[in-house]
Design a protein around this motif. Structure first.
Motif, PDB file in Angstrom:
ATOM      1  N   UNK B  48      51.967  35.211  41.016  1.00  0.00           N
ATOM      2  CA  UNK B  48      51.203  35.379  39.785  1.00  0.00           C
ATOM      3  C   UNK B  48      49.749  35.078  40.078  1.00  0.00           C
ATOM      4  N   UNK B  49      48.861  35.918  39.571  1.00  0.00           N
ATOM      5  CA  UNK B  49      47.430  35.678  39.710  1.00  0.00           C
ATOM      6  C   UNK B  49      46.811  35.707  38.316  1.00  0.00           C
ATOM      7  N   UNK B  50      46.031  34.700  38.002  1.00  0.00           N
ATOM      8  CA  UNK B  50      45.420  34.604  36.692  1.00  0.00           C
ATOM      9  C   UNK B  50      44.165  35.468  36.625  1.00  0.00           C
ATOM     10  N   UNK B  51      43.740  35.766  35.409  1.00  0.00           N
ATOM     11  CA  UNK B  51      42.613  36.686  35.239  1.00  0.00           C
ATOM     12  C   UNK B  51      41.305  36.118  35.784  1.00  0.00           C
ATOM     13  N   UNK B  52      41.226  34.792  35.932  1.00  0.00           N
ATOM     14  CA  UNK B  52      39.996  34.194  36.473  1.00  0.00           C
ATOM     15  C   UNK B  52      40.074  33.953  37.982  1.00  0.00           C
ATOM     16  N   UNK B  53      41.130  34.446  38.603  1.00  0.00           N
ATOM     17  CA  UNK B  53      41.278  34.346  40.046  1.00  0.00           C
ATOM     18  C   UNK B  53      41.027  35.702  40.684  1.00  0.00           C
ATOM     19  N   UNK B  54      40.575  35.695  41.913  1.00  0.00           N
ATOM     20  CA  UNK B  54      40.289  36.965  42.593  1.00  0.00           C
ATOM     21  C   UNK B  54      41.251  37.231  43.740  1.00  0.00           C
ATOM     22  N   UNK B  55      41.803  36.158  44.291  1.00  0.00           N
ATOM     23  CA  UNK B  55      42.707  36.327  45.429  1.00  0.00           C
ATOM     24  C   UNK B  55      43.680  35.167  45.460  1.00  0.00           C
ATOM     25  N   UNK B  56      44.894  35.476  45.907  1.00  0.00           N
ATOM     26  CA  UNK B  56      45.912  34.448  46.010  1.00  0.00           C
ATOM     27  C   UNK B  56      46.830  34.773  47.174  1.00  0.00           C
ATOM     28  N   UNK B  57      47.304  33.738  47.851  1.00  0.00           N
ATOM     29  CA  UNK B  57      48.174  33.926  49.007  1.00  0.00           C
ATOM     30  C   UNK B  57      49.483  33.173  48.775  1.00  0.00           C
ATOM     31  N   UNK B  58      50.560  33.743  49.309  1.00  0.00           N
ATOM     32  CA  UNK B  58      51.846  33.058  49.325  1.00  0.00           C
ATOM     33  C   UNK B  58      52.610  33.577  50.519  1.00  0.00           C
ATOM     34  N   UNK B  59      52.690  32.768  51.569  1.00  0.00           N
ATOM     35  CA  UNK B  59      53.376  33.217  52.788  1.00  0.00           C
ATOM     36  C   UNK B  59      52.738  34.468  53.352  1.00  0.00           C
ATOM     37  N   UNK B  60      53.531  35.538  53.474  1.00  0.00           N
ATOM     38  CA  UNK B  60      53.012  36.809  53.997  1.00  0.00           C
ATOM     39  C   UNK B  60      52.416  37.704  52.912  1.00  0.00           C
ATOM     40  N   UNK B  61      52.336  37.198  51.713  1.00  0.00           N
ATOM     41  CA  UNK B  61      51.811  37.975  50.597  1.00  0.00           C
ATOM     42  C   UNK B  61      50.362  37.585  50.305  1.00  0.00           C
TER      43      UNK B  61
END
Lengths: 113, 111
Positions: B48-61
Protein backbone atom coordinates in the motif's frame (compact mmCIF):
# COMPACT_ATOMS: atom_id res chain seq x y z
CA UNK A 1 -4.23 -10.86 8.83
CA UNK A 2 -7.60 -12.62 8.79
CA UNK A 3 -8.21 -16.13 7.45
CA UNK A 4 -11.31 -16.32 5.30
CA UNK A 5 -13.12 -19.36 3.97
CA UNK A 6 -15.91 -19.55 1.42
CA UNK A 7 -18.42 -22.26 0.63
CA UNK A 8 -18.96 -23.65 -1.90
CA UNK A 9 -15.66 -23.36 -3.73
CA UNK A 10 -17.44 -23.94 -7.03
CA UNK A 11 -20.86 -24.86 -8.30
CA UNK A 12 -22.72 -25.44 -11.52
CA UNK A 13 -26.30 -24.22 -11.38
CA UNK A 14 -29.26 -24.15 -13.71
CA UNK A 15 -30.80 -20.99 -15.05
CA UNK A 16 -33.53 -19.59 -12.81
CA UNK A 17 -32.25 -21.09 -9.58
CA UNK A 18 -30.51 -19.37 -6.66
CA UNK A 19 -27.23 -20.05 -4.90
CA UNK A 20 -26.16 -18.87 -1.46
CA UNK A 21 -22.44 -18.36 -0.87
CA UNK A 22 -21.08 -18.38 2.66
CA UNK A 23 -18.12 -16.40 3.93
CA UNK A 24 -16.55 -17.22 7.31
CA UNK A 25 -13.80 -15.20 9.00
CA UNK A 26 -11.58 -16.42 11.84
CA UNK A 27 -11.86 -13.15 13.75
CA UNK A 28 -14.45 -10.47 14.36
CA UNK A 29 -14.48 -7.80 11.67
CA UNK A 30 -16.66 -4.78 11.13
CA UNK A 31 -16.65 -4.49 7.37
CA UNK A 32 -17.10 -7.29 4.86
CA UNK A 33 -17.20 -6.83 1.12
CA UNK A 34 -18.58 -8.90 -1.75
CA UNK A 35 -17.04 -8.73 -5.23
CA UNK A 36 -17.83 -10.24 -8.60
CA UNK A 37 -15.13 -11.15 -11.08
CA UNK A 38 -16.48 -12.00 -14.50
CA UNK A 39 -14.38 -14.29 -16.72
CA UNK A 40 -11.08 -12.65 -17.62
CA UNK A 41 -12.09 -9.40 -15.94
CA UNK A 42 -11.18 -7.41 -12.88
CA UNK A 43 -13.10 -7.24 -9.61
CA UNK A 44 -16.27 -5.21 -9.22
CA UNK A 45 -17.62 -4.39 -5.78
CA UNK A 46 -21.18 -5.64 -5.29
CA UNK A 47 -21.86 -4.43 -1.77
CA UNK A 48 -20.48 -3.63 1.65
CA UNK A 49 -21.94 -5.61 4.55
CA UNK A 50 -21.71 -4.24 8.07
CA UNK A 51 -23.08 -6.20 10.99
CA UNK A 52 -26.33 -4.81 12.31
CA UNK A 53 -27.23 -2.76 9.28
CA UNK A 54 -28.47 -3.24 5.76
CA UNK A 55 -25.87 -3.89 3.12
CA UNK A 56 -24.87 -0.97 0.92
CA UNK A 57 -25.03 -1.83 -2.77
CA UNK A 58 -22.96 -0.33 -5.55
CA UNK A 59 -24.45 1.09 -8.70
CA UNK A 60 -25.74 -1.67 -10.94
CA UNK A 61 -26.39 -4.16 -8.14
CA UNK A 62 -29.73 -4.54 -6.34
CA UNK A 63 -30.83 -6.31 -3.20
CA UNK A 64 -33.48 -8.39 -4.99
CA UNK A 65 -30.80 -9.97 -7.18
CA UNK A 66 -28.00 -10.18 -4.59
CA UNK A 67 -29.49 -10.35 -1.09
CA UNK A 68 -26.84 -10.30 1.64
CA UNK A 69 -27.01 -11.34 5.25
CA UNK A 70 -24.58 -10.36 8.01
CA UNK A 71 -25.85 -12.01 11.20
CA UNK A 72 -22.65 -11.56 13.23
CA UNK A 73 -19.11 -10.23 13.08
CA UNK A 74 -17.58 -13.40 11.59
CA UNK A 75 -20.08 -14.50 8.96
CA UNK A 76 -21.91 -13.29 5.86
CA UNK A 77 -23.84 -14.78 2.97
CA UNK A 78 -24.44 -13.59 -0.57
CA UNK A 79 -27.28 -15.07 -2.59
CA UNK A 80 -27.30 -14.90 -6.36
CA UNK A 81 -30.97 -15.08 -7.26
CA UNK A 82 -32.81 -16.15 -10.41
CA UNK A 83 -29.52 -16.89 -12.11
CA UNK A 84 -28.76 -16.51 -15.79
CA UNK A 85 -25.59 -17.46 -17.71
CA UNK A 86 -24.43 -13.83 -17.34
CA UNK A 87 -24.06 -14.47 -13.61
CA UNK A 88 -21.27 -16.95 -14.26
CA UNK A 89 -18.36 -15.43 -12.35
CA UNK A 90 -16.07 -15.80 -9.42
CA UNK A 91 -17.62 -14.31 -6.29
CA UNK A 92 -15.20 -13.19 -3.60
CA UNK A 93 -15.69 -11.93 -0.10
CA UNK A 94 -13.13 -9.81 1.69
CA UNK A 95 -12.69 -8.12 5.03
CA UNK A 96 -11.02 -4.91 6.00
CA UNK A 97 -7.70 -5.06 7.79
CA UNK A 98 -6.49 -2.63 10.42
CA UNK A 99 -5.85 -0.04 7.74
CA UNK A 100 -7.15 0.19 4.22
CA UNK A 101 -5.92 -3.21 3.05
CA UNK A 102 -8.37 -6.06 2.47
CA UNK A 103 -8.03 -9.80 2.95
CA UNK A 104 -9.80 -12.03 0.47
CA UNK A 105 -11.40 -15.41 0.60
CA UNK A 106 -10.50 -18.04 -2.02
CA UNK A 107 -13.59 -17.28 -4.09
CA UNK A 108 -16.60 -19.21 -5.33
CA UNK A 109 -16.54 -20.13 -9.01
CA UNK A 110 -20.11 -20.16 -10.30
CA UNK A 111 -21.17 -21.52 -13.67
CA UNK A 112 -24.78 -21.07 -14.77
CA UNK A 113 -26.06 -23.31 -17.54
CA UNK B 1 -16.81 0.45 -13.34
CA UNK B 2 -13.04 0.22 -13.13
CA UNK B 3 -11.16 3.15 -11.66
CA UNK B 4 -8.57 2.97 -14.36
CA UNK B 5 -6.45 0.95 -16.65
CA UNK B 6 -3.36 -1.13 -16.21
CA UNK B 7 -0.77 -1.77 -18.82
CA UNK B 8 0.41 -3.93 -20.22
CA UNK B 9 -2.59 -6.28 -20.18
CA UNK B 10 -0.15 -9.16 -20.44
CA UNK B 11 3.60 -9.43 -19.86
CA UNK B 12 5.87 -12.40 -20.45
CA UNK B 13 9.47 -12.35 -19.21
CA UNK B 14 12.29 -14.74 -18.39
CA UNK B 15 13.12 -15.72 -14.83
CA UNK B 16 15.57 -13.25 -13.32
CA UNK B 17 14.35 -10.29 -15.35
CA UNK B 18 12.49 -7.35 -13.87
CA UNK B 19 8.78 -6.83 -14.48
CA UNK B 20 7.12 -3.42 -14.53
CA UNK B 21 3.38 -2.87 -14.50
CA UNK B 22 1.61 0.47 -14.70
CA UNK B 23 -1.69 1.65 -13.32
CA UNK B 24 -3.64 4.79 -14.07
CA UNK B 25 -6.62 6.05 -12.13
CA UNK B 26 -9.18 8.79 -12.55
CA UNK B 27 -10.10 10.40 -9.25
CA UNK B 28 -8.35 11.69 -6.13
CA UNK B 29 -7.21 8.93 -3.83
CA UNK B 30 -6.26 8.33 -0.22
CA UNK B 31 -4.03 5.40 -1.09
CA UNK B 32 -3.25 2.93 -3.84
CA UNK B 33 -2.70 -0.77 -3.29
CA UNK B 34 -1.39 -3.67 -5.33
CA UNK B 35 -2.77 -7.20 -5.14
CA UNK B 36 -1.78 -10.52 -6.69
CA UNK B 37 -4.20 -13.21 -7.85
CA UNK B 38 -3.07 -16.71 -8.73
CA UNK B 39 -5.20 -18.62 -11.25
CA UNK B 40 -8.59 -17.08 -10.41
CA UNK B 41 -8.21 -17.60 -6.69
CA UNK B 42 -8.40 -15.07 -3.88
CA UNK B 43 -6.33 -11.92 -3.96
CA UNK B 44 -3.28 -11.35 -1.81
CA UNK B 45 -2.41 -7.86 -0.62
CA UNK B 46 1.13 -6.90 -1.65
CA UNK B 47 1.75 -3.28 -0.78
CA UNK B 48 0.00 0.00 0.00
CA UNK B 49 1.26 3.47 -0.85
CA UNK B 50 -0.37 6.57 0.56
CA UNK B 51 -1.17 9.61 -1.55
CA UNK B 52 1.57 11.64 0.17
CA UNK B 53 4.22 9.03 -0.59
CA UNK B 54 6.15 8.78 -3.84
CA UNK B 55 7.93 5.46 -3.50
CA UNK B 56 7.75 2.39 -1.33
CA UNK B 57 9.71 -0.85 -1.16
CA UNK B 58 8.85 -4.29 0.17
CA UNK B 59 11.31 -7.09 -0.54
CA UNK B 60 11.55 -7.43 -4.32
CA UNK B 61 8.67 -5.02 -4.86
CA UNK B 62 9.02 -1.34 -5.59
CA UNK B 63 5.97 0.88 -6.00
CA UNK B 64 5.92 4.46 -7.20
CA UNK B 65 3.04 6.90 -7.16
CA UNK B 66 2.65 10.10 -9.17
CA UNK B 67 -0.53 11.83 -8.04
CA UNK B 68 -0.09 14.64 -10.57
CA UNK B 69 -0.31 12.08 -13.37
CA UNK B 70 -2.71 9.82 -11.47
CA UNK B 71 -0.47 6.86 -12.10
CA UNK B 72 1.46 4.19 -10.26
CA UNK B 73 3.93 1.51 -11.21
CA UNK B 74 4.85 -1.81 -9.65
CA UNK B 75 8.33 -3.17 -10.23
CA UNK B 76 9.15 -6.77 -9.39
CA UNK B 77 12.89 -7.36 -9.44
CA UNK B 78 14.65 -10.65 -10.14
CA UNK B 79 11.38 -12.35 -11.05
CA UNK B 80 10.70 -16.01 -10.34
CA UNK B 81 8.36 -18.52 -11.94
CA UNK B 82 6.28 -18.34 -8.75
CA UNK B 83 5.57 -14.66 -9.53
CA UNK B 84 3.35 -15.79 -12.42
CA UNK B 85 -0.06 -14.32 -11.58
CA UNK B 86 -2.44 -11.47 -12.31
CA UNK B 87 -1.60 -8.19 -10.64
CA UNK B 88 -4.22 -5.57 -9.84
CA UNK B 89 -3.97 -2.05 -8.55
CA UNK B 90 -6.78 -0.78 -6.35
CA UNK B 91 -7.56 2.68 -5.07
CA UNK B 92 -9.29 3.97 -1.96
CA UNK B 93 -10.78 7.45 -1.87
CA UNK B 94 -11.16 9.65 1.20
CA UNK B 95 -11.88 7.74 4.38
CA UNK B 96 -13.87 5.03 2.59
CA UNK B 97 -12.62 1.48 2.87
CA UNK B 98 -14.16 0.42 -0.45
CA UNK B 99 -11.65 -0.36 -3.17
CA UNK B 100 -11.90 0.24 -6.90
CA UNK B 101 -9.78 -2.16 -8.92
CA UNK B 102 -7.86 -1.62 -12.13
CA UNK B 103 -8.10 -3.91 -15.13
CA UNK B 104 -5.10 -6.03 -14.16
CA UNK B 105 -1.88 -7.27 -15.74
CA UNK B 106 -1.26 -10.97 -16.40
CA UNK B 107 2.39 -11.68 -15.70
CA UNK B 108 4.03 -14.87 -16.93
CA UNK B 109 7.56 -15.63 -15.79
CA UNK B 110 9.19 -18.32 -17.88
CA UNK B 111 11.69 -20.65 -16.20
Amino acid sequence: SAVISQKPSRDICQRGTSLTIQCQVDSQVTMMFWYRQQPGQSLTLIATANQGSEATYESGFVIDKFPISRPNLTFSTLTVSNMSPEDSSIYLCSVGGGGYEQYFGPGTRLTVT
Amino acid sequence: SQQGEEDPQALSIQEGENATMNCSYKTSINNLQWYRQNSGRGLVHLILIRSNEREKHSGRLRVTLDTSKKSSSLLITASRAADTASYFCATAAGSARQLTFGSGTQLTVLP
